[in-house]
Design an enzyme around this catalytic site. Sequence first.
Site, short mmCIF file in Angstrom:
data_model
loop_
_atom_site.label_atom_id
_atom_site.label_comp_id
_atom_site.label_asym_id
_atom_site.label_seq_id
_atom_site.Cartn_x
_atom_site.Cartn_y
_atom_site.Cartn_z
N TYR A 63 44.34 37.17 41.90
CA TYR A 63 44.36 38.54 41.38
C TYR A 63 42.73 38.86 40.78
O TYR A 63 42.58 39.80 40.11
CB TYR A 63 45.20 38.84 40.09
CG TYR A 63 45.59 37.81 39.39
CD1 TYR A 63 44.94 37.27 38.29
CD2 TYR A 63 46.83 36.99 39.35
CE1 TYR A 63 45.23 36.58 37.29
CE2 TYR A 63 46.86 36.36 38.58
CZ TYR A 63 46.50 35.84 37.43
OH TYR A 63 46.61 34.63 36.61
N LYS A 64 41.95 37.76 40.81
CA LYS A 64 40.52 37.87 40.22
C LYS A 64 39.47 38.27 41.23
O LYS A 64 39.61 39.51 41.59
CB LYS A 64 40.36 36.58 39.59
CG LYS A 64 41.12 36.12 38.35
CD LYS A 64 40.45 34.73 37.76
CE LYS A 64 41.69 34.23 36.66
NZ LYS A 64 41.62 35.00 35.63
#
Lengths: 397, 397
Positions: B209-210
Amino acid sequence: MVDFHQTKDFFHIPDGLTYLCGNSLGPLPRDLPAALTSQLSAEWGEMIIGGWNNAGWMNLSEKIGNRIGRFIGAPKDTTIMGDTLSIKIFQALGAALKLNPKRKIILTDNSNFPSDIYIAQGLTAFLNQGYKVKLVNPEEIINEMNDQVATMLLTEVDYKTGIRHDLVELTTKAKLEGIVTIWDLAHSIGAVPVNVQKADIDFAVGCTYKYLNGGPGSPAFIYTNPKLLTQIQSPITGWLGHANPFQFSLDYEPASTINRLIVGTPPVIGLSVLDFALGIWEGITVEDVHDKSMQLSEKFIDGIKSHCPTIKVISPENPVDRGSHVALEHPEGYAIVKFLIENSVICDFREPDNIRFGIAPLYNDAADIQRAVEVLTMAMEYQPWKYEHYQSRNFVT
Amino acid sequence: MVDFHQTKDFFHIPDGLTYLCGNSLGPLPRDLPAALTSQLSAEWGEMIIGGWNNAGWMNLSEKIGNRIGRFIGAPKDTTIMGDTLSIKIFQALGAALKLNPKRKIILTDNSNFPSDIYIAQGLTAFLNQGYKVKLVNPEEIINEMNDQVATMLLTEVDYKTGIRHDLVELTTKAKLEGIVTIWDLAHSIGAVPVNVQKADIDFAVGCTYKYLNGGPGSPAFIYTNPKLLTQIQSPITGWLGHANPFQFSLDYEPASTINRLIVGTPPVIGLSVLDFALGIWEGITVEDVHDKSMQLSEKFIDGIKSHCPTIKVISPENPVDRGSHVALEHPEGYAIVKFLIENSVICDFREPDNIRFGIAPLYNDAADIQRAVEVLTMAMEYQPWKYEHYQSRNFVT
């Protein structure tokens, strides 16, 4: 009185389809895609990282845990979301063994869902400290409880046969024997009434993609008896189970709340989908749904008996003794299921000869039952197992 | 030559926002909501249970695992998706201890992300067999490797400072000492080039999710060195890690492939979102992105040094020694971050005095850097820490 015509309209069921597989995967709530689009745009889109605070993402696991809790009679703040059912079973089993440190046996039955059994097997192998998984016939469970048993892991409603364990009786006996109880409610939640608090069970776990319609692979839940909460030692101690995750301290200190069973970052999109799907239940109780499900399943069983006498009904006769699916048995089960599916009656097959029909009154009605009986009757006449076409298998059955 | 103006357009960045927090959560891919709506309708909506076979849901974990694998130099079928990073760390640590049964130490550093440390602490407490988590300063790791150490769990890029461990050097030394290596690539994947195969590391794990923009709480990944594949004993043995999950046998038998590290039912919607987000990377390599990131971070550090000399840059001077975020230190860090955010420059704060700016060239450009320096300069003049407003805290920082 619930208007089930109205609830059916909340779902998208493709034209002409008789969907009797809600015991495996509930259908798409009709308005979900549009709602999710708006939500993604408003939250992830506009807030990005700010969504953790401003869209309430960080509290979703608790918020939805409480919505789930009402289906199983759980008091506030005793149910939490996250991960998958297998992970939640692992956490519950690990915690149960620590709660009962002098005992070495995990008791379960050979009709339990395989993943429950596998998790227990993997855990005992991993610990390598003399723990043993004792696998007995379901009806023998009651006689196998003794002071050697650390924990009992049972699925209330048998995934194949639909046979329902007597959760209250077994839990009561287990407590007398000092056994920590873990109930897998995968086939119970949203289908049959359960009251974890009245039964005084220790752990309950389950998935949310069957009768709760949370979508494929939606997050699981775990309930813990509040009496045990502060004693529970989860084997998997992720940062969001910490008492103060955003202090980023170097020592794990479990939250004093049900949050100690959270592991990692919550699956926000999956939780949001589930949250939407749970909205359909506003004003509806599990009892309403169960009453209707018993009516429909009676009708189905009567139809099978009248029209397809060579098919054996293996779910119990008494509707309160079964979950919300009806299981039939036929040596040519696979071919029959394939024939049914190709005739738009969706049910499923479980090895070796089990045909399952899930009955979910939120979207199933008497017409579905009638159509299923009709096509089964056709199948018995047509005998699809005589044709190679109906024998070739898919990966997922 | 990658046209980063074009890639920026693939994302939704709210008007006027300078988003420098991709090291925490990547922004929404602009066309994702519409694509997801269509996909949900076509798959879950139209196929319902049939989606497992017909929409390829059952293979999504492998398919996306292979897409992720290319970011870290992993050969085909050695990377698999699922669960959260904390769960994947638990699996890797558990497997590593079994691979090195005579050794008792888990070596990590006190700059590692807390969840990594917590998982190790929880696992050793749970096993209660004399295992110990040894926590040392990052620069001491190299001297702490010896024949007592079973496994070394390190995060390549420090979540606070951005300091990058020398993955190749440390892995080489660890191998000489017979230590099983586990690398957390949460802050590396999609940001800095890593080659797990060339470095011959044993396990790699990470979140998506980064810098991969998979959305809040998107699924994690785990890579395993193919040499170890058939020896790995995962502590968590769910049904989809079984050699033949749909035989529903009563005995766990691990898959001979990377699938043995799958646990439960895959989070299909989360995986589909991630799959879409990965599409943005077509034709772009991590090297392209890293080159641009180094340029932008140089510009940022130069700007800070020129305009805000009282703020300390704690990320390394040499760009290859840091990840893709730049960390600053100031005793009034929290108030400064709040001031920046309220002036539409999104960065984040980590205890006790750390200000982080993530630089993600897929959507960050020189104008973002310039604006961040401007607002930091304003903050130094305005001194927001003098006002109570900038001191009050949110739950998620």
